[in-house]
Enzyme design. Structure first.
Site, mmCIF file in Angstrom:
data_model
loop_
_atom_site.group_PDB
_atom_site.id
_atom_site.type_symbol
_atom_site.label_atom_id
_atom_site.label_comp_id
_atom_site.label_asym_id
_atom_site.label_seq_id
_atom_site.Cartn_x
_atom_site.Cartn_y
_atom_site.Cartn_z
ATOM 1 N N ASP A 230 -22.377 -86.574 -92.345
ATOM 2 C CA ASP A 230 -21.892 -86.462 -93.718
ATOM 3 C C ASP A 230 -23.098 -86.084 -94.578
ATOM 4 O O ASP A 230 -24.255 -86.269 -94.170
ATOM 5 C CB ASP A 230 -21.257 -87.769 -94.200
ATOM 6 C CG ASP A 230 -20.339 -87.527 -95.401
ATOM 7 O OD1 ASP A 230 -20.449 -86.454 -96.035
ATOM 8 O OD2 ASP A 230 -19.520 -88.398 -95.717
HETATM 9 C C1 BGC Z 1 -18.247 -86.594 -98.490
HETATM 10 C C2 BGC Z 1 -17.676 -85.679 -97.433
HETATM 11 C C3 BGC Z 1 -17.830 -84.242 -97.860
HETATM 12 C C4 BGC Z 1 -19.306 -83.964 -98.102
HETATM 13 C C5 BGC Z 1 -19.566 -82.548 -98.543
HETATM 14 C C6 BGC Z 1 -19.665 -86.201 -98.861
HETATM 15 O O1 BGC Z 1 -20.118 -86.930 -99.952
HETATM 16 O O2 BGC Z 1 -18.244 -87.914 -98.028
HETATM 17 O O3 BGC Z 1 -16.331 -85.975 -97.208
HETATM 18 O O4 BGC Z 1 -17.304 -83.404 -96.876
HETATM 19 O O5 BGC Z 1 -19.765 -84.821 -99.131
HETATM 20 O O6 BGC Z 1 -19.055 -82.337 -99.809
#
Ligand code: BGC
Length: 817
Positions: A230
């Site tokens: 993530d």
């Molecule tokens: C979120 C993800 C997301 C990523 C990119 C993160 O903060 O938890 O779900 O895909 O950011 O935007």
């Protein structure tokens, strides 16, 4: 590309290290020398969020216009895998149009607690429903040549501690509840990527959790694809790579590249280990880079699909017969959402909608006879007396009041959890007044997760639109006026009050989150306790027609369960019904829920039409996870099969005896786990008892040697005499934005800026300094974060060392001459 072994030979170690980390926020690193292109990763689950400049993963900066589909809680309420397939196809087309190779979704984390800020994006409290819907979504996107990212793996069920929390749970809850949907989707739809979650599971960060990534995901489930972190979710880059986490995003963290290069140099990490991840990145690039001609999506068709999903996903929770409405009456429409509909949630899944059909536009297109009064203001700042006098002045003419209300962006978002499950005070006060008028009131409810409805329940009907996406207004009008028949069913339990939630008081009180309720999540708990705890049960949803069920049959043949039931539309509207099959396992020394959803089918029926619905699944789907054998076990005994229209509305039950399975002893000592056998006693499960279940000795708060660590929440900084300046600098950005927005004239621009200000102020305190650095794409360097910490822990010299430290890493290949 394809000849990977040749490529691997040609790549230098530095190039390989670049390949396993991202760059420019959304891209993989290219290797121009070898013609290896970079690919684009983009959110997400509810629509394509492609940013060209000013990248962020918080939903703050602009992205390309795309279809904003309804969010997960709405689409899941469709209980319709076919629509997930169509939504996947549409999103894949839009992804290709915007040169996106990896779509970051679906998000299938289980809704464990109604306060989780991200529930709007997640699908269900039930793993079978989440799994079946997610499976079709992934399969259709992958089929179109776009990669998906199944997220967030795993046990990411709160926002307040998502960066540094530790989800502690027993193996049975892990397998039967939290991993089940992931398992199904991985095995059946083969997503090209899986995203590791930010949090820890049983003491280990997901991004470096070899048990989750290597043992379960890869070895047990046979997963062949890539694991991506993530955004900012890597703690130690070498540990994460060794644990099977291939691609670090958003990248551009010099320190992580330094860690990898050092580890290779010292022999801590072998080139073979690195190669495995490099290979997965190359395979991903190879399979997703396309030379196909770019085709403009059919935006109109996608908008229609968004409307269809919103129409099927809306749940008619209550109706005393007032709905559907006649178009001839005089309506008073009340509520800010009528004009300025809330249709999506805040954070990384935010989409810049291609178009929006608000309820107001939908009403106008129909030429309806209505008057409107705003009644309340989403920001909660306007003078409620003034707003009320406007409502009052329009009351006399109105035959029926339609009240558009719900949670606002100020109370619900990615990045933080809700403090409670109440509706905004100003909206409830207005509701009181509307009820006192003695007129009939229909509530049209917006929001991504359950709210307490005691007051709203006094209205004549409740149509829950959830967060219906860009076509939500049209969907609401179609349903209210009976152009379409509601068929959405809740994919989560709506509790009567937050007090109903098991161990609800312990939710997000510290970094360690003990999942003391074990497998008793959602209806698996509520169906075993007093019914007054539930306002609307899992699977509930009314229709304008009625369905008669008959001839329910269940057979067991060759390790397969085959069931069928006849359903007749016996009412006056054509419409769809969701037949739900729950199973109660035999009573034994193994604790288990009263019943569990094992199959479902949505069927459309014309008036008077009858169809036979069949369900088929494997006997092994009825197994429980045996924590000592580390295997799934089907017990002998009497199984009850219930055909139902919600988890609490059973229409018929059949019994099947299973006798030929091996007899296996329960792994549990019943006397000490009584709370799991009698759910009325669940809160008597002490931490000590839970520890025995966990087979771990420490379920209390994590201890750390220094007061502040890279994992500390920014919120903890505010009590430190130096840390508070850092805290203020970061959180102050949001507060300042809010203050500046207050000076703007009333209107959408002001509301958006106010929302962003609140979002930053509420979300940033939950960040850890490490995740901030790792997600900053090189802007906030790791050594700065480390230096700030050392300063706060009183190590001034060490701090200075870090402030001036430079990690020497070679230029990225894209910048090499
Ligand atoms: C979120 C993800 C997301 C990523 C990119 C993160 O903060 O938890 O779900 O895909 O950011 O935007």
């Amino acid at each position: 590309m394809k000849n990977y072994s040749l490529l691997l030979e040609q790549l230098t170690t530095q190039e390989k290290v670049a390949l396993v980390s991202g760059t420019e926020f959304w891209k993989t690193n290219p290797i121009p020398r070898l013609g290896i292109p970079s690919i684009n990763l983009t959110d997400g689950p509810c629509g394509v969020r492609r940013q060209e400049d000013n990248a962020d993963h918080l939903g703050l900066n602009e992205s390309q216009p795309a279809t904003a589909f309804p969010t997960g809680s709405c689409t899941a309420s469709c209980w319709n895998p076919e629509l997930f397939e169509q939504m996947g196809q549409a999103m894949a087309e839009e992804a290709k149009f915007y040169d996106v190779q990896v779509l970051l979704g679906p998000a299938v984390n289980i809704k464990r607690n109604p306060r989780c800020g991200r529930n709007f994006e997640y699908l269900s409290e039930d793993p079978l429903l989440s799994g079946k819907l997610g499976e079709r979504f992934v399969a259709s996107i992958e089929k179109a040549g776009v990669a998906t990212s199944l997220k967030h793996f795993a046990v990411n069920n709160n926002e307040n501690f998502r960066f540094n929390g530790d989800s502690r749970l027993d193996q049975r809850a892990l397998r039967e509840i939290y991993l089940k949907a992931f398992e199904r989707i991985v095995k059946k739809a083969k997503p090209s990527t899986v995203m590791s979650a930010y949090n820890k599971v049983n003491g280990l960060y997901c991004s470096e959790n070899g048990y989750l990534l290597n043992d379960i995901l890869r070895k047990e489930w046979g997963y062949q694809g890539l694991v991506v972190s993530d955004w900012g979710g890597v703690n130690h880059r070498v540990k994460s790579l060794k644990a099977g986490m291939d691609l670090e995003m958003p990248g551009d963290v010099e320190f992580y590249r330094f860690q990898l290069l050092e580890a290779i140099r010292s022999g801590e990490l072998s080139e073979i280990e690195l190669n495995q991840s490099v290979l997965r990145v190359l395979e991903l690039i190879d399979k997703t880079v396309s030379t196909e001609e770019v085709i403009e999506p059919d935006w109109k068709r996608h908008h229609d699909l968004a409307i269809e999903l919103a129409t099927e996903g809306a749940v008619l929770m209550k109706n005393d017969g007032i709905l559907p409405l006649s178009k001839d009456k005089k309506y008073l429409l009340v509520g800010d959402f009528f004009e300025d509909m809330r249709f999506q949630g805040g954070g990384s899944s935010l989409v810049n909608p291609r178009q929006i059909t608000s309820p107001k536009e939908a009403f106008e297109m129909r030429g309806l006879n209505y008057s409107f009064a705003k009644g309340y203001d989403q920001t909660g700042l306007a003078d409620s007396e003034v707003l009320w006098s406007e409502v009052e002045s329009k009351l006399a003419d109105a035959e029926i009041i339609l009240y558009f209300m719900g949670q606002t962006d100020f109370t619900e978002s990615e990045g933080y959890d809700r403090d409670d499950i109440s509706l905004p005070e100003n909206q409830l006060e207005l509701l009181d007044k509307l009820l006192l008028t003695g007129k009939k009131v229909v509530t049209i409810l917006f929001g991504g997760s359950p709210v307490e409805l005691s007051k709203v329940n006094q209205t004549n009907a409740i149509l829950n639109m959830y967060l219906p996406g860009q076509g939500g207004g049209e969907a609401a009008a179609r349903l209210l006026f009976g152009e379409k028949n509601p068929s959405g069913k809740l994919a989560e339990t709506w509790v009567s009050s937050y007090d109903s939630v098991p161990f609800g008081k312990d939710y997000v009180t510290g970094k360690v989150e003990n999942y003391r309720e074990s497998i008793f999540v959602g209806y698996r708990y509520y169906d075993g306790v007093d019914r007054s705890k539930v306002a609307y049960s899992f699977g509930h949803g009314l229709s304008y027609t009625s369905f008669d069920y008959s001839d329910f049959k269940v057979d067991y043949l060759d390790e397969k369960i085959i069931a069928s039931v006849k359903i007749k539309n016996s009412g006056k509207f054509a419409g769809a019904e969701v037949a739900q099959l729950y199973v109660s396992n035999p009573k034994s020394d193994v604790y288990k829920p009263v019943k569990e959803l094992r199959a479902f089918e949505k069927v459309f029926l014309e008036v008077d039409e009858t169809k036979v619905v069949t369900f088929e699944f494997d006997l092994k789907d009825l197994a429980y996870y045996h924590t000592q054998l580390k295997d799934w076990v089907v017990e002998n005994g009497k199984y009850l099969f219930h055909i139902a229209t919600s988890s609490q509305k059973i229409l018929d039950t059949k019994e099947i005896r299973i006798e030929e399975q091996p007899d296996i002893r329960s792994p549990y000592q019943r006397d000490i786990l009584e709370g799991y056998y009698d759910l009325a006693l669940i809160e008597t499960i002490s931490l000590e008892t839970f520890e025995t279940l966990l087979e771990s000795s420490d379920c209390s708060e994590l201890t750390q040697s220094e007061k502040y660590s890279l994992d500390s929440k920014l919120d903890e900084f505010k009590s430190h005499f130096l840390g508070k300046y850092f805290y203020r600098a970061v959180v102050g950005v949001g507060q300042k934005q809010y203050q500046n927005a207050l000076k703007l004239p009333d209107g959408p621009e002001r509301t958006t800026r106010l929302k962003n200000g609140v979002f930053i102020s509420k979300m940033m305190p939950n960040n850890s300094i490490r995740s901030m650095s790792a997600a900053s794409a090189g802007q906030f360097k790791y050594q700065m974060a480390q230096g700030i910490l050392d300063l706060m822990n009183g190590h001034v010299i060490k701090a200075m060392f870090y402030f001036f430290k430079k990690y020497k890493v070679p230029n990225l290949p894209k910048n090499q001459k």
